[in-house]
Write an enzyme that holds these catalytic residues in place. Sequence first.
Site, PDB file in Angstrom:
ATOM      1  N   TRP A  86      33.146 -99.033   4.186  1.00 18.07           N
ATOM      2  CA  TRP A  86      32.214 -98.339   3.295  1.00 18.07           C
ATOM      3  C   TRP A  86      32.524 -96.851   3.421  1.00 18.07           C
ATOM      4  CZ3 TRP A  86      26.544-100.565   3.609  1.00 18.07           C
ATOM      5  CH2 TRP A  86      26.594-101.952   3.450  1.00 18.07           C
ATOM      6  N   ARG A  90      34.838 -88.927  -4.232  1.00  9.55           N
ATOM      7  CA  ARG A  90      34.387 -88.562  -5.574  1.00  9.55           C
ATOM      8  C   ARG A  90      35.072 -89.445  -6.619  1.00  9.55           C
ATOM      9  NH1 ARG A  90      37.719 -82.827  -5.952  1.00  9.55           N
ATOM     10  NH2 ARG A  90      39.262 -83.515  -7.510  1.00  9.55           N
ATOM     11  N   GLN A 107      42.686 -91.406   4.376  1.00  4.20           N
ATOM     12  CA  GLN A 107      41.357 -91.984   4.295  1.00  4.20           C
ATOM     13  C   GLN A 107      41.430 -93.504   4.329  1.00  4.20           C
ATOM     14  OE1 GLN A 107      39.917 -90.240   0.655  1.00  4.20           O
ATOM     15  NE2 GLN A 107      38.968 -88.518   1.720  1.00  4.20           N
ATOM     16  N   HIS A 108      40.364 -94.106   4.869  1.00  4.22           N
ATOM     17  CA  HIS A 108      40.340 -95.559   5.000  1.00  4.22           C
ATOM     18  C   HIS A 108      40.409 -96.246   3.639  1.00  4.22           C
ATOM     19  CE1 HIS A 108      38.300 -95.184   9.204  1.00  4.22           C
ATOM     20  NE2 HIS A 108      39.606 -95.024   9.255  1.00  4.22           N
ATOM     21  N   GLU A 149      30.991-100.372   8.670  1.00  4.21           N
ATOM     22  CA  GLU A 149      29.872 -99.434   8.580  1.00  4.21           C
ATOM     23  C   GLU A 149      28.525-100.143   8.549  1.00  4.21           C
ATOM     24  OE1 GLU A 149      33.324 -96.941   7.710  1.00  4.21           O
ATOM     25  OE2 GLU A 149      32.731 -98.982   7.125  1.00  4.21           O
ATOM     26  N   GLU A 198      34.098 -78.306  -5.306  1.00  7.62           N
ATOM     27  CA  GLU A 198      34.194 -78.976  -4.017  1.00  7.62           C
ATOM     28  C   GLU A 198      33.397 -78.277  -2.913  1.00  7.62           C
ATOM     29  OE1 GLU A 198      34.976 -81.463  -2.334  1.00  7.62           O
ATOM     30  OE2 GLU A 198      35.998 -82.757  -3.777  1.00  7.62           O
TER      31      GLU A 198
END
Length: 408
Positions: A86, A90, A107-108, A149, A198
């Site tokens: 989880w 964006r 990133q995962h 998660e 951002e």
Amino acid sequence: MSVGLPPEATGRQFIDHLVATRHRSGIPPKTVGRSEAEVKQHVLLGADADLTRFPVPFVHEQDGNRYANTYGVIIARTPDGSWTNWSIARIMMVDGTHMTGLVMHPQHLARIWQQWADLGRPMPYALVQGGDPAIPYVGGIPIGGGVNEADYIGASTGEPLRVVKAELSDLLVPASAEIVIEGHLSVERDGVEGPFGEYAGYIPSETSRQPVYSVEAITYRDDPIWPLVAEGKPTDDFHTVTGVGRAAGALAAIRAAGLPATTAWSPLSSASHWLVVTVPRDWRDRLPGAGPEEFARRIGDAVYSTKYGNCLPKVFVLDDDVEPENEADLIWALATRVHPVDRTVRFEDGPILPLLTCYTPEERHATRATKVVREALLPAPDRREPESDFTHAYPAAVRAKVLARHRP
């Protein structure tokens, strides 16, 4: 309160809670039936699953389009089913049935998507908006590869999260969610994403090629609320969630390396560009033979070995007489203890997140640059100058008299 703490918890207590939860046994979620899941009150399938039915927010005037995700959790599972992740990233709305969003290594989400892409198969996903406050909080912090998660949420709050089966896959989604969007993420990077204001406080002008999310099902509860983070100049939920979460992850990594550390904190006003690590007075006794520079280098090695070390360009190491979440205390310590040019440990040519605006455009495009640890430790306790403040510069009897007369 989102992670099970009382509202008066301090920053240090908060960080300690996030770190301690990593070492607790996870509490798996509890699967409930459709009739018990608020998010199943309304179901849209096929052509009816259209984002234009909803007020998808247009966040900043210069954004590339409406953004369907700024604080929702993307649920994805590896092709072999061994890990469900989880996370928050964006996602921009393209039209009523398509979205595109950042899928950035390491990133995962990108790691799982890459496994599906390598097989030539679109990745099933579920995008969750709203629900229990712990859902986006835990989705926005780093807790380690292979960790679910949903189990972490249970360990953090002390009770299992209620989940229900998704419409199009075997993914389990939070039963309390406001809205869940389902479909598949394309194999190729065939969408144009951005720009978007951002967390650094600026709106980049560039776009990038990203995978495309198809919208094939939408479920939602009565009168759903679409959560929004208007990311930009501090402070917003990115800084209070992801920034603080990275500090907890960094503290866990430092301690796992056998180094003494009292706490870590990402000052909210630093837009998650700074990490402050405080260490105990007796660190020299606990690390015999190590001087301040060696200690700082080992802290940097621990922090920059993590997958989110590329998000932390500047690390400051201070003694724990400073409370880093107290920004007045922190600014005083940084101004008076950080040497203008010396006592800097450099980590040359390492990976960086291209959203870090402290780097040059060339460095951001290359996604490689130098990161630093600024060592600002005081001398050994018996060699320090006393602080000139109420606690240290006045006799105990005088302090007691003042407090007796003027304590609120």
